[in-house]
Design a protein around this motif. Sequence first.
Motif, PDB file in Angstrom:
ATOM      1  N   MET A 138     -12.623  -4.954   1.583  1.00  0.00           N
ATOM      2  CA  MET A 138     -12.189  -6.323   1.283  1.00  0.00           C
ATOM      3  C   MET A 138     -11.582  -6.969   2.517  1.00  0.00           C
ATOM      4  O   MET A 138     -10.787  -6.345   3.221  1.00  0.00           O
ATOM      5  N   PHE A 139     -11.974  -8.222   2.764  1.00  0.00           N
ATOM      6  CA  PHE A 139     -11.453  -9.002   3.883  1.00  0.00           C
ATOM      7  C   PHE A 139     -10.885 -10.284   3.303  1.00  0.00           C
ATOM      8  O   PHE A 139     -11.616 -11.167   2.866  1.00  0.00           O
ATOM      9  N   GLN A 140      -9.564 -10.382   3.303  1.00  0.00           N
ATOM     10  CA  GLN A 140      -8.874 -11.459   2.588  1.00  0.00           C
ATOM     11  C   GLN A 140      -8.697 -12.735   3.404  1.00  0.00           C
ATOM     12  O   GLN A 140      -8.128 -13.704   2.886  1.00  0.00           O
ATOM     13  N   LYS A 141      -9.175 -12.792   4.637  1.00  0.00           N
ATOM     14  CA  LYS A 141      -8.870 -13.924   5.508  1.00  0.00           C
ATOM     15  C   LYS A 141      -9.375 -15.250   4.954  1.00  0.00           C
ATOM     16  O   LYS A 141      -8.684 -16.272   5.016  1.00  0.00           O
TER      17      LYS A 141
ATOM     18  N   THR B  95      -2.788  -7.150  10.008  1.00  0.00           N
ATOM     19  CA  THR B  95      -1.481  -6.634  10.394  1.00  0.00           C
ATOM     20  C   THR B  95      -0.941  -5.799   9.238  1.00  0.00           C
ATOM     21  O   THR B  95      -1.435  -5.867   8.108  1.00  0.00           O
ATOM     22  N   MET B  96       0.090  -5.025   9.499  1.00  0.00           N
ATOM     23  CA  MET B  96       0.647  -4.194   8.431  1.00  0.00           C
ATOM     24  C   MET B  96       1.149  -5.023   7.248  1.00  0.00           C
ATOM     25  O   MET B  96       0.893  -4.660   6.092  1.00  0.00           O
TER      26      MET B  96
ATOM     27  N   HIS C  14      -2.522   5.597  11.257  1.00  0.00           N
ATOM     28  CA  HIS C  14      -2.327   4.199  10.853  1.00  0.00           C
ATOM     29  C   HIS C  14      -2.350   4.066   9.344  1.00  0.00           C
ATOM     30  O   HIS C  14      -1.485   3.410   8.739  1.00  0.00           O
ATOM     31  N   GLN C  15      -3.317   4.694   8.699  1.00  0.00           N
ATOM     32  CA  GLN C  15      -3.424   4.589   7.248  1.00  0.00           C
ATOM     33  C   GLN C  15      -2.362   5.403   6.533  1.00  0.00           C
ATOM     34  O   GLN C  15      -1.912   5.037   5.442  1.00  0.00           O
ATOM     35  N   MET C  16      -1.923   6.494   7.137  1.00  0.00           N
ATOM     36  CA  MET C  16      -0.789   7.229   6.574  1.00  0.00           C
ATOM     37  C   MET C  16       0.444   6.337   6.541  1.00  0.00           C
ATOM     38  O   MET C  16       1.181   6.297   5.556  1.00  0.00           O
ATOM     39  N   ARG C  17       0.658   5.617   7.646  1.00  0.00           N
ATOM     40  CA  ARG C  17       1.800   4.710   7.715  1.00  0.00           C
ATOM     41  C   ARG C  17       1.668   3.593   6.694  1.00  0.00           C
ATOM     42  O   ARG C  17       2.638   3.219   6.019  1.00  0.00           O
ATOM     43  N   MET C  18       0.469   3.050   6.550  1.00  0.00           N
ATOM     44  CA  MET C  18       0.245   1.988   5.572  1.00  0.00           C
ATOM     45  C   MET C  18       0.601   2.467   4.166  1.00  0.00           C
ATOM     46  O   MET C  18       1.314   1.777   3.420  1.00  0.00           O
TER      47      MET C  18
END
Length: 251
Positions: free
Chosen positions: A216-219, A6-7, A32-36
């Motif tokens: 990277m996957f932080q879950k 999620t953002m 999406h990445q611009m918004r991030m």
Amino acid sequence: MIEYYTMPRLQALLDECWTHGINTLQSRGDRHQMRMYLEHRLNGGRMQWIAQTASEFKSIFANIAEIARYGAMAIYHHGTHVDNSWHGGKIDEVRDFVKAIHDQGLPAGIGTHIPRVVEYAEEKGWETDFYMCCFYNLARGYKSAPATEQNAYAEDRFPSEDPVRMTATMRRVDKPCIGFKIMAASRNCTTLRATEQAFRFALENIKPIDLIDVGMFQKHKNQAEENARLVREILSGGAQEPDKEPDAAGA
């Protein structure tokens, strides 16, 4: 990963990267990445952004201009599009995108999975400032992108000899190169030892001005912290990691 990131979690990842000394992210230049990145900066974040063109847009030139408006520090043209241009005999058209990036006042690069593409651009005197170099040649023929075909990467193969070939090309190029897919899309990080070995091979086979780029996957655990720690230990001559539990994901 789509459900997890999620953002707010993306913003947390960027902050975590900064905390551990990672000061630059690389991602697609889509909306999406611009918004991030916009939210990151609005919240006081200081990460730098190297953006990839989003080749599903009708006009890549307009995409380049929009990425620049969102504050990217550098832009490179999408590797799959570059490689398809190579296979289609239209590689010289890619040079126009390099020029368009320079017109925005930014460093310009191209991405590729094919070592010969880097060599060709250098032989022809292209005005590239850097290269995005995949450790594995995933473009031995025409290939769709996931943005336009869901199963585009289902047939990817990761031969063990590919990283040797690409890193040799990276070392011969005077310009900075960014090595990516060093974890072979999670195949090289099934244990902590395997992850460390993948980092070690990359760092020992690129030149001092080169970089490495990992997802990277932080879950399941803090990969931002782990990656930064492993790189510091390797560069300082630290001991190899023992085998431990499998990682949940990598890039």
